[in-house]
Design a protein around this motif. Structure first.
Motif, short mmCIF file in Angstrom:
data_model
loop_
_atom_site.label_atom_id
_atom_site.label_comp_id
_atom_site.label_asym_id
_atom_site.label_seq_id
_atom_site.Cartn_x
_atom_site.Cartn_y
_atom_site.Cartn_z
N ASP A 1 0.84 -1.20 0.00
CA ASP A 1 0.00 0.00 0.00
C ASP A 1 0.87 1.25 0.00
N ALA A 2 0.40 2.29 -0.67
CA ALA A 2 1.08 3.59 -0.58
C ALA A 2 0.80 4.26 0.76
N HIS A 3 -0.21 3.74 1.46
CA HIS A 3 -0.71 4.38 2.70
C HIS A 3 -0.70 3.42 3.88
N PHE A 4 -0.55 3.96 5.08
CA PHE A 4 -0.60 3.12 6.28
C PHE A 4 -2.03 2.66 6.61
N ASP A 5 -3.01 3.51 6.27
CA ASP A 5 -4.40 3.24 6.65
C ASP A 5 -4.55 3.00 8.15
N ASP B 1 -0.52 -9.67 19.60
CA ASP B 1 0.41 -8.72 18.98
C ASP B 1 -0.16 -8.21 17.66
N PHE B 2 0.18 -6.96 17.35
CA PHE B 2 -0.16 -6.38 16.05
C PHE B 2 1.11 -6.44 15.21
N ASN B 3 1.20 -7.42 14.34
CA ASN B 3 2.36 -7.59 13.47
C ASN B 3 1.99 -7.07 12.09
N TYR B 4 2.52 -5.90 11.75
CA TYR B 4 2.06 -5.20 10.55
C TYR B 4 3.26 -4.78 9.71
N LEU B 5 3.30 -5.26 8.47
CA LEU B 5 4.36 -4.88 7.54
C LEU B 5 3.72 -4.21 6.33
N CYS B 6 4.08 -2.95 6.13
CA CYS B 6 3.49 -2.15 5.06
C CYS B 6 4.54 -1.94 3.97
N ASN C 1 6.09 -2.10 10.85
CA ASN C 1 7.25 -2.19 9.96
C ASN C 1 6.86 -1.63 8.62
N TYR C 2 7.76 -0.94 7.95
CA TYR C 2 7.39 -0.47 6.62
C TYR C 2 8.60 -0.28 5.72
N SER D 1 -2.82 -8.06 2.10
CA SER D 1 -3.74 -7.12 1.45
C SER D 1 -2.97 -6.39 0.35
N ILE D 2 -3.56 -6.33 -0.83
CA ILE D 2 -2.93 -5.61 -1.94
C ILE D 2 -3.82 -4.44 -2.31
#
Ligand SMILES: N=CN[C@@H](CCC(=O)O)C(=O)O
Ligand SMILES: [Mn+2]
Ligand SMILES: [Mn+2]
Length: 324
Positions: free
Chosen positions: A158-162, A189-194, A216-217, A248-249
């Motif tokens: 994603d271009a955005h964190f949302d 845990d919130f494991n988030y890679l953008c 993470n991004y 998610s794409i």
């Protein structure tokens, strides 16, 4: 509201004289009615597509509406794909969930229920969005289906964190903060890679939220094939920490030349090839649980370019995932 896909919806080229060898997706896909009590036999490699016809979140986020037509455009773009799936693989179309009367919260709950039904019956699930509000409904289903003690990892191209605040209202800009808070409230845990973040597309407030939630991004300019080894390492480190992955794409991660049909096009967005090869890594990990393609807005598309891109990524996902 839920509606199964009507017979005749899937259409495409017919090579009448080629028989089975000329088979295409519109001829091979099976319809799955989630309102019926009896579910069709599930083969070990069943994959199910489920549409979320909704852009209420985009409207609330001051975006350009039209993603409600995303599922239909993706189906149309997939219809003529040549069928190369093995005999043991079944590909299903499980219909659509609709948002009615601007009741986004209800539509997301319904999407969650249908996703849970599919995942609990071991279907490999692909949701066709919809604005990025799709992600929160998708998550509700994943959460219900996730076995106790399993760690979820979320990878968002994603271009955005949302990660916008949903205090006043939820929208297409808020799903991952809703998910984060819900996971944390459940002691998880919130494991988030953008992947593909545009600095110009996210305010300091969003970077601060990402930081405070430990997101993470990777910035868009680093999402290059020449940087593949580093990206693969980052992906592997993330994947090793979790048991299952939700991917998610968001089509606005791609450069506007490849994906003009989105609410917020990215002039300097990324090339599709790097997403394709990272998706291959993700699927090869064996941890992919569920995936969605979101933010396709057919009204803004040029020659179905964005729909074709989303559909083509799904072609490769289905092809590889069906063999894992
Ligand atoms: N789904 C999220 N969309 C972006 C939209 C940004 C824009 O319109 O420029 C967001 O909220 O950050
Ligand atoms: Mn998004
Ligand atoms: Mn986006």
């Amino acid at each position: 509201m839920y509606k199964p896909t009507a017979t005749g919806t899937w259409r495409g080229r017919v090579d009448a004289h080629d028989g089975e060898e000329g088979k295409r997706w519109h001829q091979g896909i099976k319809l799955l009615n989630l309102t019926e009590e009896t579910e069709p036999a599930i083969t070990s490699q069943s994959i199910a597509l489920l549409g979320f016809c909704c852009d209420e979140g985009v409207r609330r986020n001051q975006g350009r509406e039209g993603a409600v037509e995303g599922p239909a455009a993706l189906r149309q773009a997939m219809g003529s794909f040549a069928w190369h799936l093995e005999d043991a693989v079944d590909l299903f179309d499980a219909g659509d969930v609709y948002c009615t009367n601007q009741n986004l919260e209800e539509a997301q709950k319904q999407l969650g229920k249908k996703v849970n039904t599919l995942l609990s019956n071991t279907y490999k699930t692909i949701v066709l969005g919809g604005g990025h509000e799709t992600a929160y409904g998708h998550f509700l289903g994943i959460k219900q289906a996730l076995p106790e003690g399993q760690q979820l990892g979320i990878i968002n191209f994603d271009a955005h964190f949302d990660l916008r605040s949903y205090e006043k209202q939820s929208s297409s800009g808020t799903p991952f903060l809703q998910i984060a808070d819900e996971l944390i409230a459940d002691g998880k845990d919130f494991n988030y890679l953008c992947l593909g973040i545009q600095q110009s597309g996210n305010t300091q407030k969003l970077f601060n939220t990402a930081e405070s939630y430990g997101a993470n991004y990777v910035f868009a300019p680093a999402m290059q094939v020449y940087n593949y080894e580093q990206l693969r390492e980052k992906l592997q480190q993330f994947t090793e920490l979790v048991d299952v992955l939700y991917v998610s794409i968001d089509m606005d991660v791609f450069a506007a030349a490849y994906a003009p049909g989105v609410s917020a096009p990215a002039a300097l967005g990324i090339h599709p090839e790097i997403v394709l090869i990272l998706l291959q890594e993700i699927i090869a990990s064996g941890k992919l649980l569920s995936l969605d393609v979101v933010e396709l807005n057919p009204q803004l598309d040029i020659d179905n370019r964005t729909a074709k891109l989303g559909a083509s990524l799904l072609y490769h996902v289905v092809q590889q995932w069906s063999q894992v």
